[in-house]
Design an enzyme around this catalytic site. Sequence first.
Site, PDB file in Angstrom:
ATOM      1  N   HIS A   1       0.812  -1.213   0.000  1.00 32.17           N
ATOM      2  CA  HIS A   1       0.000   0.000   0.000  1.00 32.17           C
ATOM      3  C   HIS A   1       0.846   1.264   0.000  1.00 32.17           C
ATOM      4  O   HIS A   1       0.531   2.232  -0.683  1.00 32.17           O
ATOM      5  CB  HIS A   1      -0.904   0.027   1.229  1.00 32.17           C
TER       6      HIS A   1
ATOM      7  N   ARG B   1      -9.150  -5.778 -17.311  1.00 31.63           N
ATOM      8  CA  ARG B   1      -8.945  -7.171 -16.907  1.00 31.63           C
ATOM      9  C   ARG B   1     -10.101  -7.591 -15.986  1.00 31.63           C
ATOM     10  O   ARG B   1     -10.024  -7.385 -14.770  1.00 31.63           O
ATOM     11  CB  ARG B   1      -7.630  -7.310 -16.132  1.00 31.63           C
TER      12      ARG B   1
ATOM     13  N   GLU C   1      -1.274 -13.451 -27.741  1.00 35.99           N
ATOM     14  CA  GLU C   1      -0.336 -13.654 -26.625  1.00 35.99           C
ATOM     15  C   GLU C   1       0.190 -15.082 -26.565  1.00 35.99           C
ATOM     16  O   GLU C   1       0.960 -15.437 -25.684  1.00 35.99           O
ATOM     17  CB  GLU C   1      -0.990 -13.246 -25.295  1.00 35.99           C
TER      18      GLU C   1
ATOM     19  N   ASN D   1       3.101  -9.773 -22.052  1.00 34.74           N
ATOM     20  CA  ASN D   1       3.454 -10.483 -20.814  1.00 34.74           C
ATOM     21  C   ASN D   1       3.409 -11.992 -21.056  1.00 34.74           C
ATOM     22  O   ASN D   1       4.310 -12.730 -20.665  1.00 34.74           O
ATOM     23  CB  ASN D   1       2.497 -10.120 -19.679  1.00 34.74           C
TER      24      ASN D   1
END
Length: 577
Positions: free
Chosen positions: A192, A299, A436, A459
């Site tokens: 955080h 996503r 991908e 990725n």
Amino acid sequence: MSIYISGIGVSKGIAIGEAFVLEREKVDATQRTLPASEIKSEIKRFIAAMKLANNQLHDIKKKIAKNTADDILVFIDTHLLMLEDPAFNEGTISNIKKFSCNAEWALMMQSERLVQVFDEMEDPYLRTRKDDVLHVVKRIQTALSGKKDVHNGVSYKGKIIVADDLTPADTIMMQHQKVAGFITEYGGPLSHTAILARNLGIPAIVGLHHARQLIHRDENIVIDGFTGVVINSPDKKSLKYYRAVRRDDIAKRNLLNELSGKPAVTLDNEQITLHGNIDRPSDIRAIKKYDHTGVGLYRTEMLFIELNQWPDQQTHFKNYKRAVKALEGKPLTIRTMDLGADKEIQETMDHGPMAHNPAMGLRAIRRCLKEPQDFMPQLLAILRASAYGPVRIMIPMLTNTEELDQVFALIEDAKQILKKKRIAFDNKIPVGAMIEVPAAALAADAFARKLDFLSIGTNDLIQYTLAIDRIDDEVNYLFNPLNCAVLKLIQMTIDAGKKANIPVSMCGEMASDTLYTRLLLGMGLKYFSVQANALLEVKHIIVNSTLKNLQPEVEEIMKMHDDAEIKSRVQQLVNLL
Ligand code: PEP
Ligand code: MG
């Protein structure tokens, strides 16, 4: 003499100032057995501490609310919600009763159980959320001990805070008092403190073990958030150097801010489209903070992961509609869920079959096609959301065009269902695919003929091309976007899109890294979808590039095979600026 120590730089920028070493008093949570007559009052004491913790957080919110963005206040709301969660209060109260023990120990036992749940999570972001549990527990324990909040009456202006760890409330409070920077002993790039520091634009270094022993209170220090280096007692020469870096950095940021809202056009007038990536509708605020633009990758599996179950159609729809509305007419590309591999939900971890090699297993579209009854609510919801603004559907992990045909059939079924019910949707909703998997890149021509757009997911493309698990630290050194085979697959995909006259975007991390922007422009990429905080940096490179000068340079790079040579040539492209 200057002393250099290093941690992990998680928020870029230079801070120079006096160290403020934050020492917290330890709370005593050893077990005490209580007589039956004291159990009731112990529970009351625990409830009072919960209330106090709650009031403290509300006070902090009140103090900072006026000039703090909603996406930052959310961090405090998360803690407030935890304080109301039965997992905290009912679990601890039941421990007090069951073990006839003191509240401190009962709470500690309960928090260990909760932390273990997070520790076992695969998703690195969710795993670090155990910090929230620990922060809330610390606040309640302090309230139980009767000690004062560590920040009472303290001024942090211009200081660099050195702490074991910081809670979101600490971080926000300190920022409110214009702290110069943060150093923590624990945490990683997804903690955080790291996320908040980046949002707040404050230089920060985390994971600097023993920082509180190495740095003393009021000592002059410099923190370099770019490299993670801390300079203790800097000499005149280092101070001069870092002041100059800080000046340049501030000037660069101001320059970048001026690009907000301006078109991404190259010096030779080529229009480039720059979109942002999001995990949830609330992330659109971060995109708008930098640049009001569309979303090239939403996503949606985060919705599944956070709910820890398959959402129903209405839950999908509520989220998608929220995102469409927040974008105010800019396009939203919704990627259908990519569950599996490192993104798994508890339900399947508990009951579902576990693949030996999940990255190669029943992931993303493979799983949706195997369980169309779970996929259909998502398709229906995406179509319904398309009635409220420009929406595109994007399919992840396609390997062959037969899968694509099955997806088309399901989309058609979903359209028929909505038509029958007279529910509005965009009948011409664009459908695209993520490229991908190397097989899809090699067959990009065939995909391009059937689709409205392609988007390169580097990725995974890198993971599958180079056969390296993207989350395995041991082989991370092999993860190289500039590997010549990876570059060839990217080039094939861009060329296939050009031939079919459809847009090709890139939404993997490679698109967010300015090291590659000019290379990609030279390869012919016209659409980028990047992390919110990279929007202006990438735009800066675009508006300072001349495509026709890049193309011959990149053609030469594409003929190379040696990783180091390619890297050095790509670096030279960047330095042309
Ligand atoms: C990718 O693979 O590049 C991509 C953008 O998808 P994800 O990171 O969600 O797998
Ligand atoms: Mg992917």
